[in-house]
Design an enzyme around this catalytic site. Structure first.
Site, PDB file in Angstrom:
ATOM      1  N   ASN A   1      -0.482  41.721  -3.065  1.00 42.63           N
ATOM      2  CA  ASN A   1       0.189  41.274  -4.284  1.00 42.63           C
ATOM      3  C   ASN A   1       1.041  40.032  -4.018  1.00 42.63           C
ATOM      4  O   ASN A   1       1.132  39.556  -2.882  1.00 42.63           O
ATOM      5  CB  ASN A   1       1.037  42.413  -4.870  1.00 42.63           C
ATOM      6  CG  ASN A   1       0.810  42.573  -6.354  1.00 42.63           C
ATOM      7  OD1 ASN A   1       1.234  41.718  -7.129  1.00 42.63           O
ATOM      8  ND2 ASN A   1       0.141  43.647  -6.753  1.00 42.63           N
TER       9      ASN A   1
ATOM     10  N   PRO B   1      -2.507  43.711 -11.058  1.00 37.72           N
ATOM     11  CA  PRO B   1      -1.489  42.813 -11.630  1.00 37.72           C
ATOM     12  C   PRO B   1      -0.131  43.493 -11.619  1.00 37.72           C
ATOM     13  O   PRO B   1      -0.013  44.670 -11.970  1.00 37.72           O
ATOM     14  CB  PRO B   1      -1.988  42.598 -13.068  1.00 37.72           C
ATOM     15  CG  PRO B   1      -3.445  42.906 -13.024  1.00 37.72           C
ATOM     16  CD  PRO B   1      -3.617  43.971 -11.976  1.00 37.72           C
ATOM     17  N   CYS B   2       0.889  42.758 -11.207  1.00 36.53           N
ATOM     18  CA  CYS B   2       2.215  43.385 -11.070  1.00 36.53           C
ATOM     19  C   CYS B   2       3.201  42.884 -12.099  1.00 36.53           C
ATOM     20  O   CYS B   2       4.357  43.288 -12.097  1.00 36.53           O
ATOM     21  CB  CYS B   2       2.776  43.110  -9.673  1.00 36.53           C
ATOM     22  SG  CYS B   2       3.254  41.386  -9.453  1.00 36.53           S
ATOM     23  N   GLN B   3       2.767  41.971 -13.001  1.00 34.50           N
ATOM     24  CA  GLN B   3       3.709  41.389 -13.950  1.00 34.50           C
ATOM     25  C   GLN B   3       4.372  42.476 -14.798  1.00 34.50           C
ATOM     26  O   GLN B   3       3.695  43.296 -15.417  1.00 34.50           O
ATOM     27  CB  GLN B   3       2.990  40.405 -14.879  1.00 34.50           C
ATOM     28  CG  GLN B   3       2.509  39.151 -14.168  1.00 34.50           C
ATOM     29  CD  GLN B   3       1.137  39.329 -13.545  1.00 34.50           C
ATOM     30  OE1 GLN B   3       0.634  40.428 -13.459  1.00 34.50           O
ATOM     31  NE2 GLN B   3       0.542  38.233 -13.118  1.00 34.50           N
TER      32      GLN B   3
END
Length: 374
Positions: free
Chosen positions: A124, A85-87
């Site tokens: 991603n 997850p890149c949030q």
């Protein structure tokens, strides 16, 4: 007899298994997967029963445990794949700092560094390219360079590889030894509009109707979690989705029940249009409701597809199976969990919307195999 070895893979942040499914079809042997969410893990385990699955927060996954379960020594693994997850990636200067929001990515790096696979595949969202003006991507690459990998990245559109969905994804490939080797050649495009710009061998992009036209026509509230396909396929893509696990099975084709007012609103949206185009008396404040255009690739399938991504011909949201078709999952790939967010774990919608399209993963896997001579 071929001298090519069967490459091996470990899938981190495996979700419902789209990456593993595509790499399996590309000839990879899946040695292990890790997923935190119990319902996504249930889906993964059902569809990949021969792959050991550790259901746990990756922070608590040790290198010793991975080695014990797989029998691997450092440097023996072909590929590690995953999409942390890149949030909310957080930077200190031009480096990813110790902010908790960076932790999932750093765990991915930790395992790559500890196992030293020949290649890693990092996937991603496309928006990662613009985070902090592009500095985030540079910081990510610097981490992989630090642990000994040569890196190359590109934004790939799933539609260009035979997925009936315009889904841009950020793909980063790192190689431990040798040179970087690029990305798979595009196989599909808008050939009818750009005949002079494309190779004669390029196929036309698949459309929403190419993907969905053979599925049972169910109205809102109709369908079932388990059906049998008629066997009447209208093109190669549809027939290829018949599957290998339980050929002919059609899972998760159940439509949400809508009120009469919502059905009226959905019916008023033109094909390819959105909620802002309905008569004013039917509008709501929500404008991100889109009706699919049957003659184009789908918009990106999201985790809210049953309310935000409408069937092009029937006034209702898309079913999980229709969304899975647009994502290129086979019909006998079964998803578990609720359809509404009443439980702790992710829904079927979330699992499909968050997945890597298997056909895109397969194209990446075949390309990596070819370049690595596996």
């Amino acid at each position: 007899m071929s001298n090519l070895k069967q490459p091996t893979v470990i899938d981190l942040f495996a979700g419902a298994g789209g990456m593993t499914e595509g790499l399996r079809k590309a000839g990879f042997k899946s040695l292990l997967a890790n997923e935190y969410d119990e319902m996504a893990a249930k889906t993964f385990a059902y569809n990949h029963p021969s792959t050991p699955l550790i259901v746990r927060d990756i922070k608590n996954l040790t290198l010793d445990e991975i080695k014990e379960k797989t029998g691997l020594h450092v440097g023996e693994l072909s590929l590690i794949a995953g999409g942390p997850p890149c949030q909310g990636f957080s930077l200190a200067g031009s480096r990813l700092n110790s902010d908790p929001r960076n932790q999932m990515f750093k765990e991915f790096v930790r395992i790559v560094e500890g196992l030293q696979p020949e290649v890693f595949l990092f996937e991603n969202v496309s928006g990662i390219l613009s985070m902090s003006g592009g500095i985030v991507v540079k910081a990510i690459i610097s981490e992989f360079i630090r642990i000994g990998y040569k890196c190359e990245y590109r934004l790939l559109n799933a539609a260009d590889y035979g997925v009936p969905q315009a889904r841009p994804r950020f793909i980063l490939i790192g190689v431990r030894q040798g040179e970087t080797f690029g990305f798979p050649e595009q196989t599909h495009g808008q050939t009818k509009l750009n005949a002079d710009l494309f190779s004669p061998t390029l196929k036309e992009h698949l459309t929403v109707w190419d993907a969905l036209s053979d599925l049972p026509e169910i109205t809102q509230g109709g369908g079932n979690e388990e059906l049998i396909h008629s066997g009447l396929y209208k093109n190669e893509y549809q027939e290829a989705r018949r599957g290998e696990r339980c050929p002919g099975a059609l899972y998760n084709h159940r439509a949400t029940r809508h009120s009469e007012k919502i059905v009226e609103r959905y019916a008023a949206i033109p094909e390819g249009g959105d909620n802002s185009q309905v008569p004013e008396e039917l509008r709501t404040k929500k404008n991100n409701v889109y009706k699919l255009n049957s003659v184009k690739p789908s918009r990106t399938v999201t985790c809210n597809h049953r309310t935000d991504l409408l069937h092009p011909k029937i006034p209702r949201g898309t079913t999980v199976r229709e969304a899975a078709r647009l994502q290129s999952f086979d019909d006998d790939y079964k998803f578990f969990g609720n359809l509404t967010r009443k439980a702790k774990w992710v829904t079927q919608d979330d699992q499909v919307g968050n997945a890597v399209p298997p056909i895109l993963a397969k194209a990446l896997g075949e390309h990596i195999r070819k370049k690595m001579k596996w």
